[in-house]
Design a protein around this motif. Structure first.
Motif, PDB file in Angstrom:
ATOM      1  N   TRP A  16       0.837  -1.207   0.000  1.00 30.84           N
ATOM      2  CA  TRP A  16       0.000   0.000   0.000  1.00 30.84           C
ATOM      3  C   TRP A  16       0.869   1.252   0.000  1.00 30.84           C
ATOM      4  O   TRP A  16       0.566   2.228  -0.693  1.00 30.84           O
ATOM      5  CB  TRP A  16      -0.943   0.004   1.194  1.00 30.84           C
ATOM      6  CG  TRP A  16      -1.823  -1.208   1.232  1.00 30.84           C
ATOM      7  CD1 TRP A  16      -1.889  -2.137   2.230  1.00 30.84           C
ATOM      8  CD2 TRP A  16      -2.742  -1.658   0.228  1.00 30.84           C
ATOM      9  NE1 TRP A  16      -2.777  -3.123   1.899  1.00 30.84           N
ATOM     10  CE2 TRP A  16      -3.325  -2.861   0.680  1.00 30.84           C
ATOM     11  CE3 TRP A  16      -3.124  -1.170  -1.024  1.00 30.84           C
ATOM     12  CZ2 TRP A  16      -4.271  -3.566  -0.056  1.00 30.84           C
ATOM     13  CZ3 TRP A  16      -4.062  -1.880  -1.763  1.00 30.84           C
ATOM     14  CH2 TRP A  16      -4.622  -3.057  -1.275  1.00 30.84           C
TER      15      TRP A  16
ATOM     16  N   ARG B 147     -10.521  -6.913   3.509  1.00 30.61           N
ATOM     17  CA  ARG B 147     -10.244  -5.465   3.459  1.00 30.61           C
ATOM     18  C   ARG B 147      -9.165  -5.156   2.427  1.00 30.61           C
ATOM     19  O   ARG B 147      -9.246  -4.132   1.735  1.00 30.61           O
ATOM     20  CB  ARG B 147      -9.831  -4.946   4.837  1.00 30.61           C
ATOM     21  CG  ARG B 147     -10.979  -5.001   5.858  1.00 30.61           C
ATOM     22  CD  ARG B 147     -10.484  -4.696   7.237  1.00 30.61           C
ATOM     23  NE  ARG B 147      -9.540  -5.763   7.625  1.00 30.61           N
ATOM     24  CZ  ARG B 147      -9.004  -5.897   8.815  1.00 30.61           C
ATOM     25  NH1 ARG B 147      -9.277  -5.033   9.759  1.00 30.61           N
ATOM     26  NH2 ARG B 147      -8.173  -6.888   9.084  1.00 30.61           N
TER      27      ARG B 147
ATOM     28  N   LYS C 178      -9.879  -2.887  -0.805  1.00 34.07           N
ATOM     29  CA  LYS C 178      -9.035  -1.707  -1.012  1.00 34.07           C
ATOM     30  C   LYS C 178      -8.394  -1.745  -2.400  1.00 34.07           C
ATOM     31  O   LYS C 178      -8.350  -0.723  -3.090  1.00 34.07           O
ATOM     32  CB  LYS C 178      -7.957  -1.645   0.076  1.00 34.07           C
ATOM     33  CG  LYS C 178      -7.122  -0.398   0.053  1.00 34.07           C
ATOM     34  CD  LYS C 178      -6.191  -0.365   1.263  1.00 34.07           C
ATOM     35  CE  LYS C 178      -5.342   0.885   1.300  1.00 34.07           C
ATOM     36  NZ  LYS C 178      -4.468   0.936   2.474  1.00 34.07           N
TER      37      LYS C 178
ATOM     38  N   GLU D  18     -10.627  -0.663  -5.125  1.00 31.43           N
ATOM     39  CA  GLU D  18     -10.930   0.770  -5.114  1.00 31.43           C
ATOM     40  C   GLU D  18      -9.804   1.624  -5.690  1.00 31.43           C
ATOM     41  O   GLU D  18      -9.976   2.822  -5.889  1.00 31.43           O
ATOM     42  CB  GLU D  18     -11.239   1.218  -3.675  1.00 31.43           C
ATOM     43  CG  GLU D  18     -12.518   0.605  -3.133  1.00 31.43           C
ATOM     44  CD  GLU D  18     -12.721   0.829  -1.640  1.00 31.43           C
ATOM     45  OE1 GLU D  18     -11.792   1.341  -0.964  1.00 31.43           O
ATOM     46  OE2 GLU D  18     -13.803   0.485  -1.147  1.00 31.43           O
TER      47      GLU D  18
END
Length: 131
Positions: free
Chosen positions: A73, A102, A106, A109
């Motif tokens: 990330w 999650r 994520k 998105e």
């Protein structure tokens, strides 16, 4: 048939996975050059250093979620700030053993992530990454 991938990044700290995926890529002749980084910061540093040389930028980036120093990330955050894809299109895939919903949500998105793939990656999925 599409143009062969020139450079691929593998950003992952799992040595066994790195060995296996590199071997499969080479056996199938999917890519000319594979660059391996064991954390996201190494890859960010490389991209920062070579951002003006399109010939040294990857066509494909395969990145894990969980790594030391800078995780997947964190890499994506830094990667997006660089705006390198305006210079050269790149396909980014998250390939991880994390089954945390999650992480999957994520990834969906974030527009630059083509797909979230669970390890171990299958041969069919690998062909899709390099197509």
């Amino acid at each position: 048939m599409s143009k062969k991938v020139q450079i691929a990044f593998i950003i992952d700290d799992d040595e066994v996975y790195i060995y296996a995926i590199r071997r499969l890529i080479k056996i199938q002749n999917l890519c000319d050059e594979i660059l391996v980084f064991t954390d996201g910061q190494q890859a960010v540093d490389y991209l920062s250093e070579h951002k003006d040389d399109i010939s040294r930028l990857p066509d494909v980036i395969m990145i894990d979620v969980n790594m030391p120093i800078l995780d997947g990330w964190g890499f994506i955050d830094e990667f997006q700030k660089m705006n390198i894809t305006e210079t050269k299109p790149m396909k980014l895939f998250m390939i991880s053993s994390s089954i945390d919903s999650r992480d999957v949500k994520k990834a969906k998105e974030i527009a630059i992530i083509e797909k979230y793939i669970f390890k171990p990656i299958t041969f069919e999925e690998l062909k899709e990454v390099f197509s």
